[in-house]
Design an enzyme around this catalytic site. Structure first.
Site, PDB file in Angstrom:
ATOM      1  N   HIS A   1       0.824  -1.214   0.000  1.00 42.22           N
ATOM      2  CA  HIS A   1       0.000   0.000   0.000  1.00 42.22           C
ATOM      3  C   HIS A   1       0.859   1.265   0.000  1.00 42.22           C
ATOM      4  O   HIS A   1       0.402   2.338  -0.406  1.00 42.22           O
ATOM      5  CB  HIS A   1      -0.931  -0.002   1.214  1.00 42.22           C
ATOM      6  CG  HIS A   1      -2.194   0.771   1.009  1.00 42.22           C
ATOM      7  ND1 HIS A   1      -2.255   1.947   0.284  1.00 42.22           N
ATOM      8  CD2 HIS A   1      -3.468   0.549   1.457  1.00 42.22           C
ATOM      9  CE1 HIS A   1      -3.498   2.406   0.289  1.00 42.22           C
ATOM     10  NE2 HIS A   1      -4.250   1.581   0.968  1.00 42.22           N
TER      11      HIS A   1
ATOM     12  N   ASP B   1     -10.938  -3.234 -19.720  1.00 39.89           N
ATOM     13  CA  ASP B   1     -11.276  -4.003 -20.927  1.00 39.89           C
ATOM     14  C   ASP B   1     -10.022  -4.701 -21.460  1.00 39.89           C
ATOM     15  O   ASP B   1      -9.115  -4.046 -21.970  1.00 39.89           O
ATOM     16  CB  ASP B   1     -11.856  -3.067 -21.983  1.00 39.89           C
ATOM     17  CG  ASP B   1     -12.327  -3.807 -23.236  1.00 39.89           C
ATOM     18  OD1 ASP B   1     -12.206  -5.050 -23.279  1.00 39.89           O
ATOM     19  OD2 ASP B   1     -12.816  -3.141 -24.160  1.00 39.89           O
TER      20      ASP B   1
END
Length: 477
Positions: free
Chosen positions: A168, A409
């Site tokens: 993180h 996509d």
């Protein structure tokens, strides 16, 4: 991965982490995000395109090695060049010659529900998202020669699971979107459209919060040292109890009706000439808060702190972030809403949703963002400030809807289709995020809104609390 280097290897370039990246909150978590695609994707295309991104000018952070200096601050060690021995991307691939439905773990991947439902347990799928020996804590980076970004792909004859993992300290959810968007461009052969993230060679936040233009509005309710100590002691039983995590699907129709009803309630209560504004996320948070505190005495006057993670990039434009720039780091602030258990329990969803919207309007300004980060600078060890009281119940929300992760996509990587199908979108039907290192009870990431408009959220709670939530969800229908 060994940290040894040959004598001929040029020394790594050393870059300190940005001020707000190297904090205890971000050091505590290693993040894994798994995307499930109903299609067969070319693992080699995915790997080579992402690796190509990690080697582009300005994207060095993805392949950098994380180290701790003698002063115990974190820094990046950037190899002068990448090789098979020192790759820019940690990569693994597992192939199963079977449909996903025949695999014992993959068969449990959740699907969307028609009513608000607990649809699965993200912890049931560790073998599908984490490679053998994958990092679990910050030391797994500091003590090895591991690149920051990892890619793990699991292939079935009809489904592909794509997981990226990173500490993180490297970036937040919007930083993850920066990676995914650039990766897609490379995959599609549009490398010339990829721009380096803003602030890779300097810290845009170096002065943020140094001289705030105004005090934070919740300073009168900020916990001091003794209040923090008392709050921390009160958290110990919660932290020590066994934690359970679940995934929840909230259908589009339900959220739309929830929002419509809440706006109508506020319009009547306020005798407003125009309908008040509430976002879908306002009402979703408010509705979920009712469920998340269902195990508490419902007539209690105990304070509940809704601690909402807030992306501050937009508020810092155009002087800190130029228009159109992306930021591959942590750009997170927090907005706090302080309410009472009995008010959340007794009053309609519109009450809590309105309080959430008011807090965003009042505490989400540029001035208040700077004031909040000023408190971070003043606090012990870069901990964010806590507001409320020592006995409060803390709920933390992290909303990734604006990252629009479900729009990813990967049609350019399809193997199971002809040219016609490759020209149609291949977007994930399911996404889950698991974090390792420190488990944070009562923290709920909102994964986002899928391509059918359904919302997905997950989180850890003490053992038994999820069973109560499932009982209440059954009454919603």
């Amino acid at each position: 991965m060994s940290r040894t280097k040959t004598a001929q290897t040029p020394p790594d370039r050393i870059v300190p982490l940005h001020f707000f990246d190297d904090g205890p909150l971000w050091r505590a978590f290693i993040l894994y995000s798994m995307f499930v695609f109903d299609g067969v994707l070319d693992a080699e295309k995915l790997r080579s395109s992402l690796e190509q991104l990690t080697r582009r000018e300005g994207w060095w952070k993805l392949g950098a090695r994380l180290r701790q200096s003698r002063s115990e601050t974190l820094e990046y060690h950037i190899p002068s060049s990448f090789s098979a021995e020192r790759p820019s991307l940690a990569y693994s691939h597992i192939k199963h010659d079977m449909p996903a439905a025949e695999h014992p773990q993959a068969a449990r991947i959740p699907r969307a529900s028609k009513i608000p439902s607990v649809v699965g347990n993200p912890d049931d799928l560790p073998g599908l998202m984490r490679p053998e020996g994958g990092p679990l804590k910050l030391g797994d980076y500091i003590n090895t020669d591991r690149p920051q970004l990892g890619l793990h792909i699991v292939s079935f004859t009809d489904t592909t699971l794509v997981t990226i993992h990173w500490p993180h300290t490297m970036c937040d959810a919007m930083g993850k979107k920066t990676i995914l968007d650039a990766w897609t461009l490379v995959l599609e052969g549009r490398e010339d459209e990829v721009q380096a993230p803003h602030g890779m060679e300097f810290d845009p936040f170096s002065k943020l919060g140094v001289n705030p233009p105004e005090p934070h509005k919740l300073v009168p309710q900020q916990l001091g040292m003794f209040g923090l100590l008392g709050f921390g002691v009160g958290l110990v039983p919660t932290v020590l109890r066994q934690q359970e995590t679940r995934m929840v699907c909230v259908p589009r129709s339900f959220v739309e009706r929830l929002r419509k009803d809440a706006i109508a309630q506020l319009a009547v209560a306020d005798n407003a000439s125009e309908p008040p504004f509430l976002s879908e996320n306002d009402v979703l948070f408010a509705w979920w808060t009712k469920l998340a505190i269902a195990h508490l005495p419902q007539n209690s006057t105990r304070t509940v702190n809704l601690n909402n993670a807030f992306d501050m990039r937009k508020r810092l434009k155009p002087d800190i972030f130029p228009e159109g720039a992306t930021y591959l780091s942590n750009g997170v602030s927090f907005i706090n809403v302080l309410l009472k258990v009995k008010d959340i329990a007794d009053k309609p969803v519109s009450y809590t949703a309105s309080a959430i919207r008011k807090s965003i309007n009042e505490l989400g300004t540029r001035e208040q963002v700077e004031a909040f980060q000023g408190l971070v600078r003043q606090g012990p060890g870069k901990l964010p400030p806590f507001f409320g009281d020592r006995n409060m119940h803390l709920l933390t929300y992290s909303n990734w809807t604006k990252a629009d992760l479900f729009s990813l996509d990967f049609s350019a990587a399809r193997r199971d289709a002809g040219d016609a199908l490759r020209r149609t979108a291949c977007k994930p039907r399911y996404i889950q995020n698991n974090h390792f290192g420190q488990t944070m009870p009562n923290a709920f990431p909102i994964i986002g809104k899928d391509n059918d408009g359904n919302y997905w959220l997950s989180g850890y709670m003490n053992k038994g609390h999820w069973a109560r939530i499932e009982e209440l969800l059954a009454k919603e229908t």
